[in-house]
Design a protein around this motif. Structure first.
Motif, mmCIF file in Angstrom:
data_model
loop_
_atom_site.group_PDB
_atom_site.id
_atom_site.type_symbol
_atom_site.label_atom_id
_atom_site.label_comp_id
_atom_site.label_asym_id
_atom_site.label_seq_id
_atom_site.Cartn_x
_atom_site.Cartn_y
_atom_site.Cartn_z
ATOM 1 N N THR A 34 -59.017 -55.827 -14.215
ATOM 2 C CA THR A 34 -57.785 -55.938 -14.674
ATOM 3 C C THR A 34 -57.055 -54.786 -14.166
ATOM 4 N N THR A 37 -55.958 -55.251 -10.415
ATOM 5 C CA THR A 37 -55.362 -56.377 -10.003
ATOM 6 C C THR A 37 -54.055 -56.515 -10.638
ATOM 7 N N LEU A 38 -53.901 -55.937 -11.945
ATOM 8 C CA LEU A 38 -52.817 -56.359 -12.760
ATOM 9 C C LEU A 38 -51.298 -55.998 -11.982
ATOM 10 N N GLY A 39 -50.559 -56.901 -11.858
ATOM 11 C CA GLY A 39 -49.167 -56.672 -11.175
ATOM 12 C C GLY A 39 -49.016 -56.486 -9.775
ATOM 13 N N LYS A 40 -50.376 -56.599 -9.177
ATOM 14 C CA LYS A 40 -50.432 -56.905 -7.574
ATOM 15 C C LYS A 40 -50.334 -58.412 -7.253
ATOM 16 N N PRO A 41 -49.749 -58.504 -5.963
ATOM 17 C CA PRO A 41 -49.681 -59.778 -5.368
ATOM 18 C C PRO A 41 -51.196 -60.211 -4.949
#
Length: 58
Positions: A34, A37-41
């Motif tokens: 999390t 990867t959170l907020g990443k395309p």
């Protein structure tokens, strides 16, 4: 008289203990994933891989 169980039977107890030992091992990897990867395309989707040998399969 009801047929409800008061205490779990051995298979249920085994299943519960399995989950009880598995879940703590998933927490840190999930938090790391999390965080990374959170907020990443999302990466682009790869083409589908199919075992179909015909040209008209989806």
């Amino acid at each position: 008289m009801s047929n409800r169980r008061i205490i779990p039977d051995p298979p249920v107890e085994h299943l519960y203990n399995s989950w009880k030992s598995l879940i703590p091992t998933l927490v840190l990897p999930f938090l790391n994933y999390t965080f990374r990867t959170l907020g990443k395309p999302l990466p682009p989707c790869l083409p589908s891989i199919s075992l179909c040998k015909q040209n008209d399969c989806e």
